[in-house]
Design a protein around this motif. Structure first.
Motif, PDB file in Angstrom:
ATOM      1  N   ASP A   1     -66.423 -21.602  67.933  1.00 40.27           N
ATOM      2  CA  ASP A   1     -66.556 -23.026  68.215  1.00 40.27           C
ATOM      3  C   ASP A   1     -65.302 -23.816  67.836  1.00 40.27           C
ATOM      4  O   ASP A   1     -64.928 -24.764  68.531  1.00 40.27           O
ATOM      5  CB  ASP A   1     -67.771 -23.609  67.477  1.00 40.27           C
ATOM      6  CG  ASP A   1     -69.060 -22.903  67.880  1.00 40.27           C
ATOM      7  OD1 ASP A   1     -69.129 -22.435  69.031  1.00 40.27           O
ATOM      8  OD2 ASP A   1     -69.982 -22.827  67.046  1.00 40.27           O
ATOM      9  N   PHE A   2     -64.667 -23.460  66.723  1.00 40.40           N
ATOM     10  CA  PHE A   2     -63.525 -24.212  66.218  1.00 40.40           C
ATOM     11  C   PHE A   2     -62.240 -23.401  66.284  1.00 40.40           C
ATOM     12  O   PHE A   2     -61.397 -23.483  65.380  1.00 40.40           O
ATOM     13  CB  PHE A   2     -63.789 -24.658  64.764  1.00 40.40           C
ATOM     14  CG  PHE A   2     -65.042 -25.474  64.603  1.00 40.40           C
ATOM     15  CD1 PHE A   2     -65.033 -26.824  64.902  1.00 40.40           C
ATOM     16  CD2 PHE A   2     -66.212 -24.890  64.166  1.00 40.40           C
ATOM     17  CE1 PHE A   2     -66.184 -27.584  64.752  1.00 40.40           C
ATOM     18  CE2 PHE A   2     -67.357 -25.639  64.009  1.00 40.40           C
ATOM     19  CZ  PHE A   2     -67.355 -26.999  64.310  1.00 40.40           C
ATOM     20  N   LEU A   3     -62.077 -22.621  67.337  1.00 43.68           N
ATOM     21  CA  LEU A   3     -60.880 -21.784  67.447  1.00 43.68           C
ATOM     22  C   LEU A   3     -59.634 -22.633  67.670  1.00 43.68           C
ATOM     23  O   LEU A   3     -58.588 -22.392  67.043  1.00 43.68           O
ATOM     24  CB  LEU A   3     -61.043 -20.782  68.590  1.00 43.68           C
ATOM     25  CG  LEU A   3     -59.848 -19.842  68.829  1.00 43.68           C
ATOM     26  CD1 LEU A   3     -59.573 -19.001  67.601  1.00 43.68           C
ATOM     27  CD2 LEU A   3     -60.100 -18.961  70.047  1.00 43.68           C
ATOM     28  N   LEU A   4     -59.705 -23.622  68.567  1.00 47.03           N
ATOM     29  CA  LEU A   4     -58.531 -24.451  68.857  1.00 47.03           C
ATOM     30  C   LEU A   4     -58.076 -25.262  67.647  1.00 47.03           C
ATOM     31  O   LEU A   4     -56.875 -25.253  67.319  1.00 47.03           O
ATOM     32  CB  LEU A   4     -58.837 -25.366  70.046  1.00 47.03           C
ATOM     33  CG  LEU A   4     -57.680 -26.259  70.517  1.00 47.03           C
ATOM     34  CD1 LEU A   4     -56.488 -25.418  70.939  1.00 47.03           C
ATOM     35  CD2 LEU A   4     -58.131 -27.159  71.661  1.00 47.03           C
ATOM     36  N   PRO A   5     -58.961 -25.966  66.924  1.00 49.61           N
ATOM     37  CA  PRO A   5     -58.476 -26.662  65.708  1.00 49.61           C
ATOM     38  C   PRO A   5     -57.934 -25.708  64.659  1.00 49.61           C
ATOM     39  O   PRO A   5     -56.962 -26.036  63.964  1.00 49.61           O
ATOM     40  CB  PRO A   5     -59.729 -27.395  65.198  1.00 49.61           C
ATOM     41  CG  PRO A   5     -60.597 -27.552  66.390  1.00 49.61           C
ATOM     42  CD  PRO A   5     -60.359 -26.328  67.215  1.00 49.61           C
TER      43      PRO A   5
ATOM     44  N   GLU B   1     -56.342 -22.856  65.172  1.00 55.73           N
ATOM     45  CA  GLU B   1     -54.990 -22.461  65.576  1.00 55.73           C
ATOM     46  C   GLU B   1     -54.013 -23.619  65.437  1.00 55.73           C
ATOM     47  O   GLU B   1     -52.841 -23.423  65.087  1.00 55.73           O
ATOM     48  CB  GLU B   1     -55.009 -21.942  67.015  1.00 55.73           C
ATOM     49  CG  GLU B   1     -55.801 -20.660  67.201  1.00 55.73           C
ATOM     50  CD  GLU B   1     -55.223 -19.491  66.421  1.00 55.73           C
ATOM     51  OE1 GLU B   1     -53.999 -19.492  66.191  1.00 55.73           O
ATOM     52  OE2 GLU B   1     -55.996 -18.594  66.039  1.00 55.73           O
ATOM     53  N   LEU B   2     -54.455 -24.850  65.725  1.00 60.37           N
ATOM     54  CA  LEU B   2     -53.574 -26.002  65.572  1.00 60.37           C
ATOM     55  C   LEU B   2     -53.180 -26.220  64.111  1.00 60.37           C
ATOM     56  O   LEU B   2     -52.042 -26.592  63.812  1.00 60.37           O
ATOM     57  CB  LEU B   2     -54.255 -27.252  66.136  1.00 60.37           C
ATOM     58  CG  LEU B   2     -54.389 -27.314  67.661  1.00 60.37           C
ATOM     59  CD1 LEU B   2     -55.124 -28.584  68.084  1.00 60.37           C
ATOM     60  CD2 LEU B   2     -53.031 -27.244  68.339  1.00 60.37           C
ATOM     61  N   VAL B   3     -54.123 -25.999  63.206  1.00 59.53           N
ATOM     62  CA  VAL B   3     -53.797 -26.107  61.781  1.00 59.53           C
ATOM     63  C   VAL B   3     -52.774 -25.045  61.381  1.00 59.53           C
ATOM     64  O   VAL B   3     -51.843 -25.313  60.602  1.00 59.53           O
ATOM     65  CB  VAL B   3     -55.081 -25.996  60.936  1.00 59.53           C
ATOM     66  CG1 VAL B   3     -54.756 -25.839  59.461  1.00 59.53           C
ATOM     67  CG2 VAL B   3     -55.959 -27.218  61.144  1.00 59.53           C
ATOM     68  N   SER B   4     -52.902 -23.835  61.935  1.00 55.61           N
ATOM     69  CA  SER B   4     -51.935 -22.780  61.643  1.00 55.61           C
ATOM     70  C   SER B   4     -50.544 -23.160  62.145  1.00 55.61           C
ATOM     71  O   SER B   4     -49.538 -22.955  61.443  1.00 55.61           O
ATOM     72  CB  SER B   4     -52.386 -21.471  62.295  1.00 55.61           C
ATOM     73  OG  SER B   4     -53.673 -21.103  61.849  1.00 55.61           O
ATOM     74  N   VAL B   5     -50.467 -23.729  63.352  1.00 51.95           N
ATOM     75  CA  VAL B   5     -49.174 -24.167  63.889  1.00 51.95           C
ATOM     76  C   VAL B   5     -48.589 -25.297  63.048  1.00 51.95           C
ATOM     77  O   VAL B   5     -47.376 -25.347  62.793  1.00 51.95           O
ATOM     78  CB  VAL B   5     -49.340 -24.593  65.360  1.00 51.95           C
ATOM     79  CG1 VAL B   5     -48.043 -25.194  65.895  1.00 51.95           C
ATOM     80  CG2 VAL B   5     -49.748 -23.406  66.213  1.00 51.95           C
TER      81      VAL B   5
END
Length: 210
Positions: free
Chosen positions: A143-147, A149-153
């Motif tokens: 469900d929260f894959l995109l946020p 990954e954005l936090v990792s970036v």
């Protein structure tokens, strides 16, 4: 009330008293070292409360991040600075203390009212024995894959920026010229005494630079 509920209530009471006492020690102690150690006690008490709520991952993260990283960093900063400074008297200090006390009492009354008036009803649904780590992992990668990954970036960008700011690829020419012009400081030797052949002696200083 069975034995498990009694143990939970007693553990909750002990952790609450420990947390409140350590928090008061952080504020009231004049030594900043003692305050930093008591802050670690506050973090450990909060981790114990998380553990009572079956939030094992949050409890472990509380100990690893706040106790193992933040509190240790604060202690290192205090130990390395090692600056002792006495408190200087401030004019109209009682006004500041009174306003601070009023703010603290107001916040405590607000939080206490919220706790008392909130309906803490127990859920009648069957409790799942699945670990919270598994549930968090499923939500992170579904469900929260995109946020996630954005936090990792974002963290990667912060790390690259810190490396760029810390790099020193060249030394400015002004510093090089200043280093070339400066000479090493040496201690001047004591002049030696020379004796001439005969009855009378003369004192001649010896040039140590030759």
């Amino acid at each position: 009330m069975n034995l498990a509920e009694g143990v939970q209530i007693v553990s909750f009471g002990l952790l609450s008293v420990m947390m409140i006492g350590a928090a008061l020690g952080v504020v009231l102690f004049s030594s900043i070292v003692y305050s930093a150690f008591l802050l670690g006690g506050v973090f450990i008490s909060i981790a114990g409360l998380y553990l009572l709520l079956n939030a094992d991952f949050v409890s472990a993260a509380q100990i690893l991040i706040y106790v193992g990283a933040v509190n240790v960093l604060i202690l290192f900063a205090i130990m390395l600075v090692n600056k002792r400074e006495d408190f200087t008297p401030i004019r109209n200090r009682w006004i500041r203390q009174g306003s601070t006390g009023l703010v603290c009492v107001g916040l405590f009354a607000l939080l206490g009212t919220m706790v008392v008036r909130t309906p803490w009803a127990l859920s009648s649904l069957p409790h799942s024995l699945e670990s919270t780590i598994v549930q968090l992992g499923e939500h992170f990668f579904s469900d929260f894959l995109l946020p996630f990954e954005l936090v990792s970036v974002l963290l990667l960008m912060a790390m690259v920026g810190a490396i760029i700011l810390a790099r020193r690829e060249y030394i400015p020419e002004e510093i090089v010229s200043e280093l070339a012009q400066t000479k090493a400081l040496t201690l001047q030797e004591r002049p030696r005494e020379l004796l001439t052949v005969g009855t009378e002696s003369t004192k001649l200083p010896v040039d140590t630079n030759t």
